[in-house]
Design a protein around this motif. Structure first.
Motif, short mmCIF file in Angstrom:
data_model
loop_
_atom_site.label_atom_id
_atom_site.label_comp_id
_atom_site.label_asym_id
_atom_site.label_seq_id
_atom_site.Cartn_x
_atom_site.Cartn_y
_atom_site.Cartn_z
N GLU A 97 0.85 -1.19 0.00
CA GLU A 97 0.00 0.00 0.00
C GLU A 97 0.89 1.24 0.00
O GLU A 97 1.81 1.35 0.82
CB GLU A 97 -0.93 0.01 1.21
CG GLU A 97 -1.96 -1.12 1.19
CD GLU A 97 -2.91 -1.08 2.37
OE1 GLU A 97 -2.79 -0.12 3.18
OE2 GLU A 97 -3.74 -1.99 2.49
N VAL A 98 0.62 2.14 -0.92
CA VAL A 98 1.46 3.31 -1.13
C VAL A 98 0.61 4.57 -1.04
O VAL A 98 -0.53 4.61 -1.50
CB VAL A 98 2.15 3.24 -2.51
CG1 VAL A 98 3.01 4.48 -2.75
CG2 VAL A 98 2.99 1.98 -2.62
N LYS A 99 1.19 5.59 -0.43
CA LYS A 99 0.53 6.89 -0.36
C LYS A 99 1.35 7.90 -1.16
O LYS A 99 2.55 8.03 -0.96
CB LYS A 99 0.40 7.37 1.08
CG LYS A 99 -0.57 6.54 1.93
CD LYS A 99 -0.66 7.12 3.34
CE LYS A 99 -1.63 6.32 4.20
NZ LYS A 99 -1.72 6.89 5.57
N ASN A 100 0.66 8.60 -2.04
CA ASN A 100 1.31 9.66 -2.80
C ASN A 100 0.76 11.01 -2.35
O ASN A 100 1.25 11.60 -1.40
CB ASN A 100 1.10 9.43 -4.30
CG ASN A 100 1.73 10.50 -5.16
OD1 ASN A 100 2.74 11.09 -4.78
ND2 ASN A 100 1.14 10.78 -6.31
N LEU A 101 -0.29 11.48 -2.99
CA LEU A 101 -0.87 12.77 -2.61
C LEU A 101 -1.69 12.69 -1.32
O LEU A 101 -2.05 13.72 -0.75
CB LEU A 101 -1.75 13.30 -3.75
CG LEU A 101 -1.01 13.63 -5.05
CD1 LEU A 101 -1.98 14.11 -6.10
CD2 LEU A 101 0.07 14.67 -4.81
N THR A 102 -2.00 11.48 -0.87
CA THR A 102 -2.76 11.33 0.38
C THR A 102 -1.86 11.37 1.61
O THR A 102 -2.35 11.24 2.73
CB THR A 102 -3.55 10.01 0.36
OG1 THR A 102 -2.65 8.91 0.13
CG2 THR A 102 -4.61 10.02 -0.74
#
Length: 364
Positions: free
Chosen positions: A87-92
């Motif tokens: 699970e990856v978060k970019n703009l969040t």
């Protein structure tokens, strides 16, 4: 041969399945442009690219299904491969947004405010990056690093002051021409792109360094200061070229071809490399077979007044009255002005009350 396993990876709550060995950035691009991190040095068609600009940093909040622990530090998505269940978060992620803002600030420390005179303005990736992720001002109060303008032959101009050392141009020369004559000299803040012993870059396909440059460091001398990209109309065109695919984008104003570039995808990457002859020497519309207007993202300034496939409001008047005008109401019986047998379309100029003076005189 056994099929390659697919890994599920979730990026900003969007889940995609990708083969093992895929990087987070590649998986994010498959998920869509809304969740894909920006990239200034990574180039999918250049081996070994990526890992230099740090604009694609992301937060891995879950390593995998087997090991759900998060990664303690932000990672470069162009260099980190996915794991099943990651699970990856970019703009969040607030950490990512803050870190990317800092990276943009570093990239702009020595970058000059040349946008009003730079040929790259309007299609510059650094402009887009600073607009979307940068700060409105700068905290830098020291003297900026500057270099003299440097000519790399009769077709390519180098503005080292604008360079962000992404190494893309060096890799193009390595992998496309097979014999590069320029590279990165010195180290640290003294590092610069330069050619060896004042040699010119004249190898076939070397003109592609202009297309891969994300800023205005490498510009086309045949187009230099001639026009702005948002005033030009991009057209898909091709020709029978013995050296390359011959598929290009022409940038026209009227019938005049101002420049020729390779076609680029939605990530700003070249679809097919083009040769120097197509890029620099074929500057007549008659040299090309025009395919049609180039589709440009509506978010780009280049798309102004060039939208294709627009749905215009449907004209219903033809369906109502047909091709010929019709009179729906005969007002001659109640009108005190119009004569029933007078054809207004035969009157020279606009109808006026004097055209019915004869009728009024008869009544008297």
């Amino acid at each position: 041969m056994a099929e390659q396993p697919l890994f599920k990876v979730t990026i900003d709550n969007v889940t995609v399945e990708v083969p093992a060995g895929t990087t987070i950035l590649q998986a994010a691009r498959k998920a869509g442009p809304e969740v894909a991190p920006p990239a200034m040095c990574y180039y999918s068609k250049l081996e070994g690219s990526g890992g230099k600009c740090r604009t694609c940093l992301v937060e891995v909040s879950k390593g995998s299904d087997r090991d759900p622990r998060p990664m303690p530090k932000l990672v470069a998505s162009c260099r980190t491969t996915v794991m099943d269940g990651m699970e990856v978060k970019n703009l969040t992620s607030e950490r990512v947004v803050d870190a990317r803002k800092g990276v943009v600030e570093f990239l702009l420390i020595n970058h000059p405010l040349d946008c009003p005179i730079c040929d790259q303005a309007g299609e510059c990736h650094l402009q887009d990056l600073s607009y979307n992720h940068g700060a409105s001002g700068t905290r830098y109060e020291f003297q900026r690093r500057t270099f003299e303008k440097h000519s790399l032959g009769d077709k390519i101009q180098l503005h080292m002051t604008r360079c962000i050392l992404c190494y893309r141009c060096v890799m193009v020369a390595d992998q496309l021409t097979g014999q590069r004559e320029h590279g990165v000299l010195e180290r640290g803040e003294r590092a610069e792109i330069s050619d060896y012993l004042e040699k010119s870059l004249d190898k076939e396909f070397i003109g592609n360094v202009i297309d891969v440059c994300p800023v205005g460091a490498l510009t086309d001398k045949t187009f230099r200061f001639k026009n702005r990209v948002w005033f030009l109309k991009p057209l898909n065109a091709h020709r029978d070229c013995p050296t390359c695919s011959g598929k290009v984008t022409l940038w026209n104003r009227g019938d005049e071809v101002f420049r020729v570039t390779a076609r680029k995808d939605q990530w700003g990457e070249v679809e097919d490399w083009i040769c120097n002859e197509c890029r620099f020497d074929k500057k007549k519309t008659s040299d090309w077979v025009i395919e049609g207007p180039r589709e440009i993202s509506r978010h780009s300034v280049i798309s102004q007044n060039k939208y294709i496939g627009m749905v215009k409001p449907k004209e219903t008047i033809d369906e109502v009255i047909g091709k010929e005008p019709r009179l729906f109401l005969d007002i001659h019986d109640v009108s005190q002005v119009n004569e029933k047998d007078r054809d207004l379309s035969l009157i020279e100029g606009p109808a006026h009350s004097t055209d019915f003076k004869e009728k009024d005189e008869k009544k008297q």
